[in-house]
Design a protein around this motif. Structure first.
Motif, PDB file in Angstrom:
ATOM      1  N   ASP A  70      -9.134 -29.884 -25.197  1.00  0.00           N
ATOM      2  CA  ASP A  70      -8.302 -30.287 -26.683  1.00  0.00           C
ATOM      3  C   ASP A  70      -9.227 -30.326 -27.928  1.00  0.00           C
ATOM      4  O   ASP A  70      -9.349 -31.729 -28.239  1.00  0.00           O
ATOM      5  CB  ASP A  70      -7.623 -31.839 -25.842  1.00  0.00           C
ATOM      6  CG  ASP A  70      -6.483 -31.965 -26.746  1.00  0.00           C
ATOM      7  OD1 ASP A  70      -6.261 -31.855 -27.912  1.00  0.00           O
ATOM      8  OD2 ASP A  70      -6.022 -33.283 -26.407  1.00  0.00           O
ATOM      9  N   TRP A  71      -9.111 -29.446 -28.325  1.00  0.00           N
ATOM     10  CA  TRP A  71     -10.413 -29.572 -30.032  1.00  0.00           C
ATOM     11  C   TRP A  71      -9.507 -30.506 -30.222  1.00  0.00           C
ATOM     12  O   TRP A  71     -10.164 -30.796 -31.323  1.00  0.00           O
ATOM     13  CB  TRP A  71     -10.357 -28.108 -30.735  1.00  0.00           C
ATOM     14  CG  TRP A  71     -10.877 -26.904 -28.804  1.00  0.00           C
ATOM     15  CD1 TRP A  71      -9.994 -25.563 -28.821  1.00  0.00           C
ATOM     16  CD2 TRP A  71     -11.467 -27.329 -28.090  1.00  0.00           C
ATOM     17  NE1 TRP A  71     -10.644 -25.361 -27.561  1.00  0.00           N
ATOM     18  CE2 TRP A  71     -11.815 -26.009 -27.036  1.00  0.00           C
ATOM     19  CE3 TRP A  71     -12.909 -27.907 -28.196  1.00  0.00           C
ATOM     20  CZ2 TRP A  71     -12.759 -25.602 -26.943  1.00  0.00           C
ATOM     21  CZ3 TRP A  71     -14.106 -28.195 -26.985  1.00  0.00           C
ATOM     22  CH2 TRP A  71     -13.955 -26.412 -25.870  1.00  0.00           C
ATOM     23  N   ASP A  72      -8.273 -30.405 -31.033  1.00  0.00           N
ATOM     24  CA  ASP A  72      -7.995 -31.359 -31.554  1.00  0.00           C
ATOM     25  C   ASP A  72      -8.272 -32.407 -31.771  1.00  0.00           C
ATOM     26  O   ASP A  72      -8.149 -33.975 -32.688  1.00  0.00           O
ATOM     27  CB  ASP A  72      -5.339 -31.063 -32.057  1.00  0.00           C
ATOM     28  CG  ASP A  72      -5.783 -29.555 -32.358  1.00  0.00           C
ATOM     29  OD1 ASP A  72      -6.599 -29.177 -32.974  1.00  0.00           O
ATOM     30  OD2 ASP A  72      -4.675 -28.964 -32.029  1.00  0.00           O
ATOM     31  N   LYS A  73      -8.365 -33.014 -30.208  1.00  0.00           N
ATOM     32  CA  LYS A  73      -8.444 -34.273 -29.857  1.00  0.00           C
ATOM     33  C   LYS A  73      -9.943 -34.587 -30.386  1.00  0.00           C
ATOM     34  O   LYS A  73     -10.071 -35.839 -30.462  1.00  0.00           O
ATOM     35  CB  LYS A  73      -7.826 -34.268 -28.641  1.00  0.00           C
ATOM     36  CG  LYS A  73      -7.340 -36.234 -28.564  1.00  0.00           C
ATOM     37  CD  LYS A  73      -7.629 -36.266 -26.995  1.00  0.00           C
ATOM     38  CE  LYS A  73      -7.443 -37.711 -26.637  1.00  0.00           C
ATOM     39  NZ  LYS A  73      -6.992 -38.026 -24.920  1.00  0.00           N
ATOM     40  N   LEU A  74     -10.910 -34.374 -30.228  1.00  0.00           N
ATOM     41  CA  LEU A  74     -12.050 -34.212 -30.574  1.00  0.00           C
ATOM     42  C   LEU A  74     -12.685 -34.062 -32.061  1.00  0.00           C
ATOM     43  O   LEU A  74     -11.442 -33.549 -32.902  1.00  0.00           O
ATOM     44  CB  LEU A  74     -12.893 -33.072 -29.657  1.00  0.00           C
ATOM     45  CG  LEU A  74     -13.594 -33.222 -28.479  1.00  0.00           C
ATOM     46  CD1 LEU A  74     -13.638 -32.107 -28.019  1.00  0.00           C
ATOM     47  CD2 LEU A  74     -14.389 -34.445 -28.294  1.00  0.00           C
ATOM     48  N   LYS A  75     -13.123 -35.335 -32.485  1.00  0.00           N
ATOM     49  CA  LYS A  75     -13.438 -35.270 -33.658  1.00  0.00           C
ATOM     50  C   LYS A  75     -14.818 -35.279 -34.006  1.00  0.00           C
ATOM     51  O   LYS A  75     -15.896 -35.883 -33.816  1.00  0.00           O
ATOM     52  CB  LYS A  75     -13.066 -36.963 -33.999  1.00  0.00           C
ATOM     53  CG  LYS A  75     -11.384 -37.090 -33.882  1.00  0.00           C
ATOM     54  CD  LYS A  75     -11.422 -38.871 -34.228  1.00  0.00           C
ATOM     55  CE  LYS A  75      -9.633 -39.094 -33.638  1.00  0.00           C
ATOM     56  NZ  LYS A  75      -9.578 -40.428 -33.226  1.00  0.00           N
ATOM     57  N   PHE A  76     -15.378 -34.799 -35.288  1.00  0.00           N
ATOM     58  CA  PHE A  76     -16.684 -34.269 -35.705  1.00  0.00           C
ATOM     59  C   PHE A  76     -16.874 -35.559 -37.116  1.00  0.00           C
ATOM     60  O   PHE A  76     -16.047 -35.732 -37.618  1.00  0.00           O
ATOM     61  CB  PHE A  76     -17.010 -32.979 -36.256  1.00  0.00           C
ATOM     62  CG  PHE A  76     -16.860 -32.176 -35.386  1.00  0.00           C
ATOM     63  CD1 PHE A  76     -17.432 -30.978 -34.987  1.00  0.00           C
ATOM     64  CD2 PHE A  76     -15.729 -31.026 -34.739  1.00  0.00           C
ATOM     65  CE1 PHE A  76     -18.266 -30.210 -33.676  1.00  0.00           C
ATOM     66  CE2 PHE A  76     -15.810 -30.039 -34.324  1.00  0.00           C
ATOM     67  CZ  PHE A  76     -16.852 -29.777 -33.929  1.00  0.00           C
TER      68      PHE A  76
END
Length: 304
Positions: free
Chosen positions: A59-65
């Motif tokens: 879930d790349w959209d959920k992970l935040k840099f």
């Protein structure tokens, strides 16, 4: 005649810890410690207890840099992707409860590149300060990483760091020289306490106008003899000398004369090593070939 009894050596030796090192008394006998954001009390400790589960996600959209984290390196991402493809993921990334990536941003990008899930664990309450600690236990942060971090609006001192960044961009001097100028330290020592404050997000500019004045002068010299300005001791000698002109000096300090003389007499600095030798040689280089009325004399006791 009675025989003396002999003591049997049955081979028992006193227990020695696996790691032989000395700790401060207050560090010994701790009753609790923090693991992944959880306080674990040792009186309730159970071996192999679970604190945080290791999971997988795409879930790349959920992970935040973290915006104030250091920049990722495309070359490192590519090398890591090749390693993961060959050997798999050897350790999970660390995120906090907000799904902010606190450790492992290169691994995330490598997994995105490979189109595979990333392994992660959650450390409650983790922040950018924990990121710095974890990263410094691996690949140390560089000065530009601290500058990017503390220039971000998340940090209360970010405006000061944005001024520092602009100074770096405008004058292109080496880091220690820039920090010394901005903090008002005119004795070269690699940054000292100012460097420590810079890495803690607490750096304060003492006199920006003065720093810009000296930065502009050094930039002029750098255009002619860049090798001189790459040496911090020369830069500090340049700044110190113009603030140490003696009252009885026949000549007065002239920036353009100084720039011309440094360019012409650059070979005079070949044998310089410590700060004192740079200070002395700069005056000699400035005065070489000038008329008596234009030569400068300095007060050696100031700023020594």
């Amino acid at each position: 005649m009675s025989k003396k009894k002999r003591k049997l050596n049955i081979g028992f030796k006193p227990y020695k810890p696996m790691i032989e090192t000395s700790l401060a008394p207050f560090m010994i006998g701790s009753t609790k410690a923090k693991f992944l954001g959880h306080d674990v009390k040792f009186n309730n400790y159970k071996d192999q207890q679970t604190l945080s589960s290791v999971r997988l996600t795409k879930d790349w959209d959920k992970l935040k840099f973290l915006e104030d984290n250091r920049d990722t390196d495309d070359g490192d991402v590519k090398r890591l992707a090749e390693s993961i493809k060959k050997n798999g993921q050897l350790q999970p990334i660390v995120i906090n409860e907000k799904w902010e990536i606190c450790e492992g941003q290169h691994r995330v990008k490598a997994c995105i590149l490979l189109d595979i899930p990333v392994l992660y664990i959650i450390s409650d309450g983790a922040s950018i300060q924990d990121t710095i600690l974890m990263n410094n236990n691996q690949k140390s942060w560089k000065n530009r990483d601290y500058l990017k971090c503390f220039s971000h609006k998340n940090h209360k001192n970010h405006q000061e760091y944005r001024k520092v960044k602009k100074f770096f961009d405008d004058y292109s001097l080496n880091f220690s020289v820039s920090i010394n100028l901005l903090s008002g330290n005119f004795v070269y020592h690699g940054g000292g306490n100012s460097n420590k404050a810079f890495k803690e997000g607490k750096f304060k500019i003492k006199n920006l106008h003065a720093a810009e004045k000296y930065g502009s002068q050094l930039k002029k010299i750098k255009a002619k003899v860049p090798l001189l300005v790459s040496n911090g001791k020369f830069c500090m000698a340049w700044v110190k000398t113009q603030n140490m002109i003696a009252p009885n000096s026949a000549g007065s300090w002239n920036v353009m004369t100084g720039v011309k003389q440094m360019s012409k007499n650059v070979d005079m600095f070949k044998t310089c090593n410590n700060q004192e030798s740079w200070d002395l040689q700069l005056v000699e280089a400035y005065n070489k070939g000038l008329s008596k009325n234009n030569k400068i004399k300095v007060i050696r006791t100031i700023g020594a």
